[in-house]
Design a protein around this motif. Structure first.
Motif, mmCIF file in Angstrom:
data_model
loop_
_atom_site.group_PDB
_atom_site.id
_atom_site.type_symbol
_atom_site.label_atom_id
_atom_site.label_comp_id
_atom_site.label_asym_id
_atom_site.label_seq_id
_atom_site.Cartn_x
_atom_site.Cartn_y
_atom_site.Cartn_z
ATOM 1 N N ALA A 35 59.161 29.509 -22.009
ATOM 2 C CA ALA A 35 58.703 28.972 -20.749
ATOM 3 C C ALA A 35 57.049 28.963 -20.761
ATOM 4 O O ALA A 35 56.425 29.500 -21.861
ATOM 5 C CB ALA A 35 59.012 30.062 -19.684
ATOM 6 N N THR A 36 56.542 28.258 -20.011
ATOM 7 C CA THR A 36 54.898 28.009 -20.029
ATOM 8 C C THR A 36 54.553 28.943 -19.093
ATOM 9 O O THR A 36 54.804 28.882 -17.885
ATOM 10 C CB THR A 36 54.499 26.398 -19.769
ATOM 11 N N ILE A 37 53.244 29.738 -19.432
ATOM 12 C CA ILE A 37 52.753 30.480 -18.255
ATOM 13 C C ILE A 37 51.379 29.913 -18.006
ATOM 14 O O ILE A 37 50.640 29.530 -18.857
ATOM 15 C CB ILE A 37 52.378 31.863 -19.079
ATOM 16 N N LEU A 38 51.086 29.694 -16.918
ATOM 17 C CA LEU A 38 50.048 28.942 -16.281
ATOM 18 C C LEU A 38 49.016 30.096 -15.438
ATOM 19 O O LEU A 38 49.785 30.638 -14.496
ATOM 20 C CB LEU A 38 50.268 27.836 -15.489
ATOM 21 N N VAL A 39 47.893 30.598 -16.165
ATOM 22 C CA VAL A 39 46.946 31.432 -15.296
ATOM 23 C C VAL A 39 46.051 30.509 -14.524
ATOM 24 O O VAL A 39 45.296 29.644 -14.990
ATOM 25 C CB VAL A 39 46.207 32.537 -16.272
ATOM 26 N N ILE A 40 46.008 30.842 -13.186
ATOM 27 C CA ILE A 40 45.038 30.029 -12.360
ATOM 28 C C ILE A 40 43.938 31.051 -12.080
ATOM 29 O O ILE A 40 44.140 31.988 -11.121
ATOM 30 C CB ILE A 40 45.696 29.586 -11.298
ATOM 31 N N ASP A 41 42.939 30.935 -12.611
ATOM 32 C CA ASP A 41 41.816 31.733 -12.409
ATOM 33 C C ASP A 41 40.654 31.403 -11.249
ATOM 34 O O ASP A 41 40.061 30.247 -11.829
ATOM 35 C CB ASP A 41 41.075 32.326 -13.844
ATOM 36 N N ASP A 42 40.220 31.932 -10.344
ATOM 37 C CA ASP A 42 39.263 31.688 -9.490
ATOM 38 C C ASP A 42 37.918 32.395 -9.919
ATOM 39 O O ASP A 42 36.956 32.955 -9.121
ATOM 40 C CB ASP A 42 39.536 32.051 -8.251
ATOM 41 N N SER A 43 37.509 31.674 -11.166
ATOM 42 C CA SER A 43 36.094 32.397 -11.674
ATOM 43 C C SER A 43 35.847 33.751 -11.405
ATOM 44 O O SER A 43 34.805 34.361 -10.916
ATOM 45 C CB SER A 43 35.043 31.509 -11.116
ATOM 46 N N SER A 44 36.946 34.546 -11.877
ATOM 47 C CA SER A 44 36.965 36.084 -11.735
ATOM 48 C C SER A 44 35.600 36.644 -12.586
ATOM 49 O O SER A 44 35.051 36.545 -13.496
ATOM 50 C CB SER A 44 37.985 36.795 -12.440
ATOM 51 N N PRO A 45 34.684 37.343 -11.875
ATOM 52 C CA PRO A 45 33.585 37.964 -12.298
ATOM 53 C C PRO A 45 33.678 38.999 -13.344
ATOM 54 O O PRO A 45 32.816 39.442 -14.097
ATOM 55 C CB PRO A 45 32.811 38.691 -11.100
ATOM 56 N N ASP A 46 34.733 39.696 -13.414
ATOM 57 C CA ASP A 46 35.359 40.630 -14.230
ATOM 58 C C ASP A 46 35.605 40.023 -15.769
ATOM 59 O O ASP A 46 36.276 41.141 -16.740
ATOM 60 C CB ASP A 46 36.315 41.608 -13.718
ATOM 61 N N GLY A 47 35.786 38.897 -15.816
ATOM 62 C CA GLY A 47 36.013 38.083 -17.050
ATOM 63 C C GLY A 47 37.545 37.761 -17.295
ATOM 64 O O GLY A 47 38.244 37.565 -18.434
ATOM 65 N N THR A 48 38.384 37.946 -16.144
ATOM 66 C CA THR A 48 39.730 37.397 -16.417
ATOM 67 C C THR A 48 39.962 36.288 -16.819
ATOM 68 O O THR A 48 40.987 35.932 -17.895
ATOM 69 C CB THR A 48 40.466 37.617 -14.999
ATOM 70 N N GLY A 49 39.314 35.181 -16.623
ATOM 71 C CA GLY A 49 39.151 33.789 -17.290
ATOM 72 C C GLY A 49 38.952 33.921 -18.775
ATOM 73 O O GLY A 49 39.831 32.989 -19.324
ATOM 74 N N ASP A 50 38.175 34.709 -19.097
ATOM 75 C CA ASP A 50 38.073 34.583 -20.577
ATOM 76 C C ASP A 50 39.158 35.239 -21.387
ATOM 77 O O ASP A 50 39.475 34.924 -22.387
ATOM 78 C CB ASP A 50 36.635 35.444 -21.082
ATOM 79 N N ILE A 51 39.799 36.399 -20.776
ATOM 80 C CA ILE A 51 40.899 36.802 -21.127
ATOM 81 C C ILE A 51 42.092 36.000 -21.203
ATOM 82 O O ILE A 51 42.908 35.754 -22.142
ATOM 83 C CB ILE A 51 41.309 38.258 -20.461
ATOM 84 N N ALA A 52 42.048 35.228 -20.162
ATOM 85 C CA ALA A 52 43.353 34.169 -20.205
ATOM 86 C C ALA A 52 43.069 33.088 -21.219
ATOM 87 O O ALA A 52 43.998 32.773 -21.781
ATOM 88 C CB ALA A 52 43.307 33.451 -18.697
ATOM 89 N N ASP A 53 41.922 32.766 -21.425
ATOM 90 C CA ASP A 53 41.603 31.568 -22.596
ATOM 91 C C ASP A 53 41.974 32.277 -23.826
ATOM 92 O O ASP A 53 42.571 31.464 -24.875
ATOM 93 C CB ASP A 53 39.972 31.337 -22.591
ATOM 94 N N ALA A 54 41.560 33.482 -24.183
ATOM 95 C CA ALA A 54 42.075 34.352 -25.372
ATOM 96 C C ALA A 54 43.506 34.360 -25.578
ATOM 97 O O ALA A 54 44.031 33.902 -26.767
ATOM 98 C CB ALA A 54 41.606 35.459 -25.501
#
Length: 254
Positions: A35-54
């Motif tokens: 399956a494909t996991i799609l993370v939809i991040d709203d520019s989280s200030p705690d760096g969640t988006g960077d973790i998702a990119d990793a």
């Protein structure tokens, strides 16, 4: 019937979920391999988006949709659904990022979505085998009362209309008018279930164990609950108005 998960998109909206995202994504990848996991991040200030990119750089089945600001759960899911429909996925999953929705139940939920005429499968706390863990009594009462209120005022008969763990079929999403969705909070789940019911498709419920988040801060608030109650009341009024109009018309015909 053999079910593969290559046409499944698991949509996970995030805002400040840095402590929860990695273990959740890994559990999801293990539970529905392919399956494909799609993370939809709203520019989280705690760096969640960077973790998702990793995670996306590490796993080919992980993708990230970055949004410029916190815009709410409903719009995150709607953006993800449009993304998934454009990419040809046939099953689109709603899953919270806080770990309260067990990915291990996804195979059973996806399998249920292949039953005839089913358009939506809900991971339900309130059917036999379902339960909640880590909730105070007050929250259990509020949740069950809210679902009873929904059944009283709307055509929905499901036990857990407010649940946020779901599998939609692409077929039902395509015939629904996603642009007409007005809810932005807790009521989004109720409105989406009503739209599915309006298509004539069935809604199925699969039992899950819902566990309260272990890390981070809940997005639930009194305002969110009040919005859901208010919108449910409006939908109930509309239902009664339609029924009254139908009865009046029938009397005029006679």
């Amino acid at each position: 019937m053999t079910i593969t998960y290559s046409d499944v998109l698991v949509c996970i909206p995030t805002y400040n979920e840095s402590a929860n995202l990695v273990p959740l994504v890994r559990r999801a990848l293990d539970s529905v391999a392919g399956a494909t996991i799609l993370v939809i991040d709203d520019s989280s200030p705690d760096g969640t988006g960077d973790i998702a990119d990793a995670l996306a750089a590490e796993h080919p089945d992980v993708r990230v949709l970055h949004r410029p600001a916190k815009s709410g759960l409903a719009t995150a899911y709607l953006d993800a659904f449009r993304y998934g429909l454009e990419d040809g996925f046939t099953r689109l999953v709603e899953m919270d990022a806080d770990g309260s929705h067990p990915p291990e139940r996804l195979p059973a939920m996806i399998a249920a979505s292949y039953a005839p005429e089913v358009g939506l499968v809900i991971g339900s706390r309130y059917v036999p085998g379902g339960r909640t863990e880590g909730w105070p009594l007050s929250r259990k009462i509020l949740s069950k009362a809210g679902n009873t209120y929904v059944r009283m005022l709307t055509p929905l008969t499901v036990r857990d209309a407010t649940a946020g763990y779901r599998v939609f079929t692409a077929d039902v999403l395509r015939v629904m008018d996603l642009d007409s969705v007005t809810s932005r909070g807790y009521s989004f789940q109720i409105e989406m279930a009503l739209l599915v019911a309006g298509t004539g498709k069935k809604i199925s419920e699969v039992p899950i164990t819902f566990r309260e988040r272990e890390s981070g801060t809940s997005k639930m608030s009194r305002a969110v609950v009040l919005e859901a109650l208010w919108k449910t009341t409006i939908w109930g009024w509309r239902k009664r108005s339609v029924q009254q109009t139908a009865h009046t018309t029938e009397a005029e015909i006679r």
